[in-house]
Design a protein around this motif. Structure first.
Motif, PDB file in Angstrom:
ATOM      1  N   ASP A 192     -16.954 -53.933  50.499  1.00  0.00           N
ATOM      2  CA  ASP A 192     -18.359 -54.296  50.567  1.00  0.00           C
ATOM      3  C   ASP A 192     -19.089 -53.605  51.709  1.00  0.00           C
ATOM      4  O   ASP A 192     -19.863 -52.670  51.488  1.00  0.00           O
ATOM      5  N   THR A 193     -18.837 -53.988  52.952  1.00  0.00           N
ATOM      6  CA  THR A 193     -19.582 -53.441  54.079  1.00  0.00           C
ATOM      7  C   THR A 193     -19.238 -51.973  54.304  1.00  0.00           C
ATOM      8  O   THR A 193     -18.060 -51.626  54.415  1.00  0.00           O
ATOM      9  N   PRO A 194     -20.239 -51.097  54.375  1.00  0.00           N
ATOM     10  CA  PRO A 194     -19.948 -49.682  54.666  1.00  0.00           C
ATOM     11  C   PRO A 194     -19.213 -49.526  55.996  1.00  0.00           C
ATOM     12  O   PRO A 194     -19.507 -50.214  56.975  1.00  0.00           O
ATOM     13  N   LEU A 195     -18.258 -48.634  56.016  1.00  0.00           N
ATOM     14  CA  LEU A 195     -17.451 -48.412  57.214  1.00  0.00           C
ATOM     15  C   LEU A 195     -17.904 -47.162  57.952  1.00  0.00           C
ATOM     16  O   LEU A 195     -18.286 -46.175  57.324  1.00  0.00           O
ATOM     17  N   PRO A 196     -17.866 -47.187  59.287  1.00  0.00           N
ATOM     18  CA  PRO A 196     -18.047 -45.947  60.050  1.00  0.00           C
ATOM     19  C   PRO A 196     -16.783 -45.108  59.930  1.00  0.00           C
ATOM     20  O   PRO A 196     -15.798 -45.354  60.600  1.00  0.00           O
ATOM     21  N   ALA A 197     -16.793 -44.143  59.021  1.00  0.00           N
ATOM     22  CA  ALA A 197     -15.561 -43.447  58.651  1.00  0.00           C
ATOM     23  C   ALA A 197     -15.646 -41.954  58.916  1.00  0.00           C
ATOM     24  O   ALA A 197     -15.222 -41.140  58.112  1.00  0.00           O
ATOM     25  N   ALA A 198     -16.214 -41.579  60.062  1.00  0.00           N
ATOM     26  CA  ALA A 198     -16.376 -40.152  60.346  1.00  0.00           C
ATOM     27  C   ALA A 198     -15.035 -39.438  60.428  1.00  0.00           C
ATOM     28  O   ALA A 198     -14.929 -38.257  60.113  1.00  0.00           O
ATOM     29  N   HIS A 199     -14.000 -40.140  60.837  1.00  0.00           N
ATOM     30  CA  HIS A 199     -12.660 -39.564  60.951  1.00  0.00           C
ATOM     31  C   HIS A 199     -11.720 -40.418  60.112  1.00  0.00           C
ATOM     32  O   HIS A 199     -11.661 -41.631  60.275  1.00  0.00           O
ATOM     33  N   PHE A 200     -10.987 -39.779  59.225  1.00  0.00           N
ATOM     34  CA  PHE A 200     -10.160 -40.549  58.294  1.00  0.00           C
ATOM     35  C   PHE A 200      -8.932 -39.744  57.908  1.00  0.00           C
ATOM     36  O   PHE A 200      -8.857 -38.529  58.108  1.00  0.00           O
ATOM     37  N   ALA A 201      -7.955 -40.466  57.342  1.00  0.00           N
ATOM     38  CA  ALA A 201      -6.700 -39.847  56.896  1.00  0.00           C
ATOM     39  C   ALA A 201      -6.540 -40.026  55.400  1.00  0.00           C
ATOM     40  O   ALA A 201      -6.851 -41.082  54.844  1.00  0.00           O
ATOM     41  N   VAL A 202      -6.054 -38.978  54.749  1.00  0.00           N
ATOM     42  CA  VAL A 202      -5.611 -39.049  53.358  1.00  0.00           C
ATOM     43  C   VAL A 202      -4.280 -38.294  53.263  1.00  0.00           C
ATOM     44  O   VAL A 202      -3.908 -37.550  54.171  1.00  0.00           O
ATOM     45  N   HIS A 203      -3.593 -38.496  52.163  1.00  0.00           N
ATOM     46  CA  HIS A 203      -2.313 -37.832  51.917  1.00  0.00           C
ATOM     47  C   HIS A 203      -2.543 -36.546  51.134  1.00  0.00           C
ATOM     48  O   HIS A 203      -3.567 -36.390  50.452  1.00  0.00           O
ATOM     49  N   LYS A 204      -1.587 -35.639  51.167  1.00  0.00           N
ATOM     50  CA  LYS A 204      -1.697 -34.407  50.386  1.00  0.00           C
ATOM     51  C   LYS A 204      -1.773 -34.680  48.881  1.00  0.00           C
ATOM     52  O   LYS A 204      -2.296 -33.845  48.139  1.00  0.00           O
ATOM     53  N   ASN A 205      -1.265 -35.827  48.443  1.00  0.00           N
ATOM     54  CA  ASN A 205      -1.433 -36.161  47.030  1.00  0.00           C
ATOM     55  C   ASN A 205      -2.908 -36.269  46.670  1.00  0.00           C
ATOM     56  O   ASN A 205      -3.313 -35.932  45.548  1.00  0.00           O
ATOM     57  N   TRP A 206      -3.714 -36.746  47.602  1.00  0.00           N
ATOM     58  CA  TRP A 206      -5.164 -36.840  47.407  1.00  0.00           C
ATOM     59  C   TRP A 206      -5.770 -35.438  47.355  1.00  0.00           C
ATOM     60  O   TRP A 206      -6.492 -35.092  46.424  1.00  0.00           O
ATOM     61  N   THR A 207      -5.478 -34.629  48.365  1.00  0.00           N
ATOM     62  CA  THR A 207      -6.104 -33.304  48.442  1.00  0.00           C
ATOM     63  C   THR A 207      -5.598 -32.371  47.342  1.00  0.00           C
ATOM     64  O   THR A 207      -6.356 -31.540  46.835  1.00  0.00           O
ATOM     65  N   ASN A 208      -4.346 -32.501  46.973  1.00  0.00           N
ATOM     66  CA  ASN A 208      -3.830 -31.658  45.883  1.00  0.00           C
ATOM     67  C   ASN A 208      -4.456 -32.029  44.543  1.00  0.00           C
ATOM     68  O   ASN A 208      -4.683 -31.162  43.686  1.00  0.00           O
ATOM     69  N   THR A 209      -4.739 -33.305  44.350  1.00  0.00           N
ATOM     70  CA  THR A 209      -5.338 -33.754  43.092  1.00  0.00           C
ATOM     71  C   THR A 209      -6.793 -33.309  42.978  1.00  0.00           C
ATOM     72  O   THR A 209      -7.232 -32.841  41.916  1.00  0.00           O
ATOM     73  N   LEU A 210      -7.544 -33.429  44.082  1.00  0.00           N
ATOM     74  CA  LEU A 210      -8.973 -33.095  44.056  1.00  0.00           C
ATOM     75  C   LEU A 210      -9.251 -31.635  44.398  1.00  0.00           C
ATOM     76  O   LEU A 210     -10.305 -31.112  44.048  1.00  0.00           O
ATOM     77  N   GLY A 211      -8.323 -31.013  45.118  1.00  0.00           N
ATOM     78  CA  GLY A 211      -8.525 -29.617  45.494  1.00  0.00           C
ATOM     79  C   GLY A 211      -9.229 -29.432  46.816  1.00  0.00           C
ATOM     80  O   GLY A 211      -9.560 -28.299  47.186  1.00  0.00           O
ATOM     81  N   TRP A 212      -9.456 -30.540  47.554  1.00  0.00           N
ATOM     82  CA  TRP A 212     -10.128 -30.420  48.852  1.00  0.00           C
ATOM     83  C   TRP A 212      -9.838 -31.617  49.745  1.00  0.00           C
ATOM     84  O   TRP A 212      -9.485 -32.695  49.283  1.00  0.00           O
ATOM     85  N   LEU A 213      -9.994 -31.401  51.029  1.00  0.00           N
ATOM     86  CA  LEU A 213     -10.048 -32.483  52.011  1.00  0.00           C
ATOM     87  C   LEU A 213     -11.500 -32.918  52.173  1.00  0.00           C
ATOM     88  O   LEU A 213     -11.796 -34.110  52.242  1.00  0.00           O
ATOM     89  N   ALA A 214     -12.395 -31.936  52.240  1.00  0.00           N
ATOM     90  CA  ALA A 214     -13.829 -32.189  52.360  1.00  0.00           C
ATOM     91  C   ALA A 214     -14.523 -31.598  51.145  1.00  0.00           C
ATOM     92  O   ALA A 214     -14.289 -30.433  50.818  1.00  0.00           O
ATOM     93  N   PRO A 215     -15.356 -32.371  50.440  1.00  0.00           N
ATOM     94  CA  PRO A 215     -16.038 -31.841  49.248  1.00  0.00           C
ATOM     95  C   PRO A 215     -16.778 -30.543  49.555  1.00  0.00           C
ATOM     96  O   PRO A 215     -17.592 -30.484  50.479  1.00  0.00           O
ATOM     97  N   VAL A 216     -16.498 -29.517  48.791  1.00  0.00           N
ATOM     98  CA  VAL A 216     -16.971 -28.177  49.127  1.00  0.00           C
ATOM     99  C   VAL A 216     -18.466 -27.999  48.899  1.00  0.00           C
ATOM    100  O   VAL A 216     -19.048 -26.995  49.315  1.00  0.00           O
TER     101      VAL A 216
END
Length: 237
Positions: free
Chosen positions: A133-157
């Protein structure tokens, strides 16, 4: 264990502070991947302060491009989108973050450490929880390579600099995989007066451009990314 992906310009002392505070508190070995600009007037100071293995030097370019290039260089499975203004404060922060990913066989998760923002962030509470619900201050965050490999990016291009955290958080929340982790604290104090900050905020109309892009793509591409990650998650069930 964890790789920090961090563009930096004009802030060699802050980059060194990030390395120092992370290594002083880590349990395992962190990989630091700084992207530096070849036209940076402080480049020699970076060379003096950082181990050569920690940085890549290339042309001045969009922050998102740099984040993604460092993501592709990363050798660890957990990737953190970082800024050079972070000071890591929590002992064994890397172990605490990695432990949350271990709860999911598919490893699809966005982990958001506490960074003291907004000023009334105490309303978020001190409990580790999936946030919906409440928006988070998420300027710095962690994801796994499974995430980046699936989408093709860490940061939307599509973006230059802004809205990367908002976009990723929107995707993660639709998956019920946005984890607020107040047991890990990254101290952040935004610097508004330096040349690096001015470049991001003023040059090439970056802020207005990314706001325009955000409004144009958020619904269409968020849904596509949610579907792609959902399919990956379902493959483990």
């Amino acid at each position: 264990m964890i790789s920090f992906c961090c563009p930096s310009r004009g802030r060699p002392e802050l980059a060194k502070r990030l390395v120092d505070t992370a290594t002083e508190t880590q349990k395992y070995d962190t990989e630091f991947l700084f992207y530096l600009n070849d036209d940076d007037e402080t480049l020699e100071q970076y060379r003096d302060l950082l181990d050569e293995k920690h940085y890549t030097i290339g042309p001045n370019q969009s922050t998102c491009f740099s984040w993604n290039l460092m993501c592709e260089k990363a050798s660890n499975d957990i990737l953190m989108l970082m800024g050079d203004d972070v000071q890591v404060q929590t002992q064994d922060w890397d172990h605490l973050i990695a432990a949350e990913f271990s709860r999911y066989e598919d490893k699809i998760l966005m982990v958001v450490p506490a960074d003291g923002r907004p000023k009334n962030s105490s309303r978020l509470g001190s409990e580790v929880k999936i946030w919906n619900d409440t928006p988070l201050p998420a300027a710095h965050f962690a994801v796994h390579k499974n995430w980046t490999n699936t989408l093709g990016w860490l940061a939307p291009v599509s973006f230059w600099h802004w809205h990367v955290d908002s976009y990723t958080q929107k995707v993660a929340r639709k998956l019920d995989r946005c984890l607020y982790l107040p047991t890990v604290t990254f101290k952040v104090k935004k610097i508004l007066t330096d040349n690096a900050g001015k470049q991001i905020r003023k040059n090439l109309n970056i802020a207005n451009r990314d706001e325009y892009v955000w409004k144009k793509i958020r619904d269409r591409y968020v849904s596509a990314d949610v579907n792609a990650l959902s399919s990956f998650i379902e493959s483990f069930q």
